[in-house]
Design an enzyme around this catalytic site. Structure first.
Site, PDB file in Angstrom:
ATOM      1  N   HIS A   7       4.591   2.125  -7.891  1.00  8.34           N
ATOM      2  CA  HIS A   7       3.668   0.983  -7.990  1.00  8.34           C
ATOM      3  C   HIS A   7       2.915   1.029  -9.330  1.00  8.34           C
ATOM      4  O   HIS A   7       2.718   0.002  -9.983  1.00  8.34           O
ATOM      5  CB  HIS A   7       2.635   1.019  -6.861  1.00  8.34           C
ATOM      6  N   GLY A  23       0.826  -1.212   0.000  1.00  4.62           N
ATOM      7  CA  GLY A  23       0.000   0.000   0.000  1.00  4.62           C
ATOM      8  C   GLY A  23       0.856   1.257   0.000  1.00  4.62           C
ATOM      9  O   GLY A  23       2.052   1.201  -0.272  1.00  4.62           O
TER      10      GLY A  23
HETATM   11  P1  AMP Z   1       6.172  -1.858  -1.464  1.00  2.00           P
HETATM   12  O1  AMP Z   1       4.727  -1.459  -1.437  1.00  2.00           O
HETATM   13  O2  AMP Z   1       7.098  -0.784  -1.005  1.00  2.00           O
HETATM   14  O3  AMP Z   1       6.416  -3.184  -0.794  1.00  2.00           O
HETATM   15  O4  AMP Z   1       6.532  -2.061  -2.992  1.00  2.00           O
HETATM   16  C1  AMP Z   1       5.803  -2.923  -3.819  1.00  2.00           C
HETATM   17  C2  AMP Z   1       6.532  -3.098  -5.123  1.00  2.00           C
HETATM   18  O5  AMP Z   1       6.703  -1.821  -5.743  1.00  2.00           O
HETATM   19  C3  AMP Z   1       7.938  -3.685  -4.932  1.00  2.00           C
HETATM   20  O6  AMP Z   1       8.199  -4.605  -5.981  1.00  2.00           O
HETATM   21  C4  AMP Z   1       8.824  -2.471  -5.041  1.00  2.00           C
HETATM   22  O7  AMP Z   1      10.135  -2.761  -5.476  1.00  2.00           O
HETATM   23  C5  AMP Z   1       8.066  -1.644  -6.064  1.00  2.00           C
HETATM   24  N1  AMP Z   1       8.461  -0.227  -5.950  1.00  2.00           N
HETATM   25  C6  AMP Z   1       8.457   0.534  -4.837  1.00  2.00           C
HETATM   26  N2  AMP Z   1       8.936   1.758  -5.111  1.00  2.00           N
HETATM   27  C7  AMP Z   1       9.261   1.772  -6.425  1.00  2.00           C
HETATM   28  C8  AMP Z   1       9.800   2.742  -7.310  1.00  2.00           C
HETATM   29  N3  AMP Z   1      10.131   3.972  -6.907  1.00  2.00           N
HETATM   30  N4  AMP Z   1       9.992   2.409  -8.601  1.00  2.00           N
HETATM   31  C9  AMP Z   1       9.675   1.159  -9.043  1.00  2.00           C
HETATM   32  N5  AMP Z   1       9.160   0.198  -8.259  1.00  2.00           N
HETATM   33  C10 AMP Z   1       8.950   0.490  -6.972  1.00  2.00           C
END
Ligand code: AMP
Length: 271
Positions: free
Chosen positions: A33, A27
């Site tokens: 995302h 989230g």
């Molecule tokens: P999280 O909600 O932080 O667990 O992230 C979910 C997914 O989004 C994971 O695969 C992260 O690596 C990806 N993600 C988070 N931030 C970024 C970003 N700035 N650029 C690309 N992917 C991202």
């Protein structure tokens, strides 16, 4: 966009589809995302996003408690994107219904970077990704390079075990080049400006590495400088090979990895 609140409704809704793209998240939805979602939407027939703040991957209770959560706002953004077919909002029991203790362990060679500083974190990540993959049965899983070590470990472990492919997605940054992260919601404007300066410095360091004989001692020096100049705590600043995450002494096939704290918020990046 259909919202799936438990596994029964998930199994029923997903049964007809075998070309599923899966974007697991915790989230705090942002453009990072959304870029994963866009890619899934292009490559797969249906896209499912999960939002689950997995308590098992937090090695620090305070960090879990302060993790940004705003499900209504997230749903609004996802709906507006028009790229999401299903949102899965599992409860703890949907994921961890069998109380068997997870047997996932990391090899000694993998206990580096964040694994060294966040004990149990990746065991928690691999456990939840293993469970989510069994439940969702996606054809492709989309993950960000921002969390490079997570992407590396999940790819290594899950692709061996399941018929699913883990697709890496580029890091999305704000206009000052700060990598987008849900944790940025916990930062003030002046904190983000420091993060921008740190990115700039990292880019400079990466360029300079080319001419250095002893990269490790050069990076140790740079780490000290960053700490003193910006009054930040740094867990690591290391150059590593992207294929095996071993310490590297050249920019070829390598990335510069950093984890640091601003205002008690832990940020990671790699360039
Ligand atoms: P999280 O909600 O932080 O667990 O992230 C979910 C997914 O989004 C994971 O695969 C992260 O690596 C990806 N993600 C988070 N931030 C970024 C970003 N700035 N650029 C690309 N992917 C991202």
């Amino acid at each position: 966009m259909k919202i799936l609140l438990n596994n029964t409704s998930l199994f029923e809704s997903l049964r007809p589809f075998n070309d599923l793209g899966f974007v697991p998240t915790m989230g705090g939805i942002h453009k990072g995302h959304l870029s994963l979602i866009n890619k899934s939407n292009k490559l797969c027939k249906k896209t499912i996003v999960s939002i689950f703040v997995n308590p098992k991957q937090f090695n620090n209770k305070k960090d879990l408690k302060s993790y940004p959560q705003n499900i209504m706002k997230d749903l609004k953004i996802l709906k507006k994107s028009k790229k999401v077919d299903f949102v899965y909002l599992p409860k703890f029991k949907d994921i961890y219904k069998d109380k068997k203790k997870s047997k996932i362990t990391l090899l000694k060679k993998d206990k580096i970077l964040c694994a060294k500083f966040r004990k149990g974190h990746f065991e928690g990540v691999l456990d939840v990704m293993n469970k989510l993959t069994q439940i969702v049965k996606p054809k492709k899983i989309f993950m960000g390079e921002k969390d490079f070590q997570q992407l590396y470990l999940v790819k290594k472990k899950l692709e061996k075990k399941y018929k699913t492919k883990v697709i890496p997605c580029k890091t999305i940054r704000d206009s000052n080049n700060v990598a987008l992260s849900s944790r940025n919601f916990l930062l003030k404007k002046h904190n983000l400006l420091i993060a921008a300066k740190i990115y700039e410095k990292l880019a400079g360091i990466k360029k300079y590495i080319k001419n250095k004989k002893n990269v490790t001692s050069f990076l140790n020096l740079q780490k000290k400088e960053l700490k003193n100049n910006y009054k930040i705590k740094i867990d690591y600043l290391e150059l590593r090979n992207i294929k095996n995450l071993k310490i590297s002494s050249t920019n070829k096939n390598s990335r510069l990895f950093i984890a640091y704290y601003i205002n008690n918020v832990r940020l990671i990046d790699n360039i």
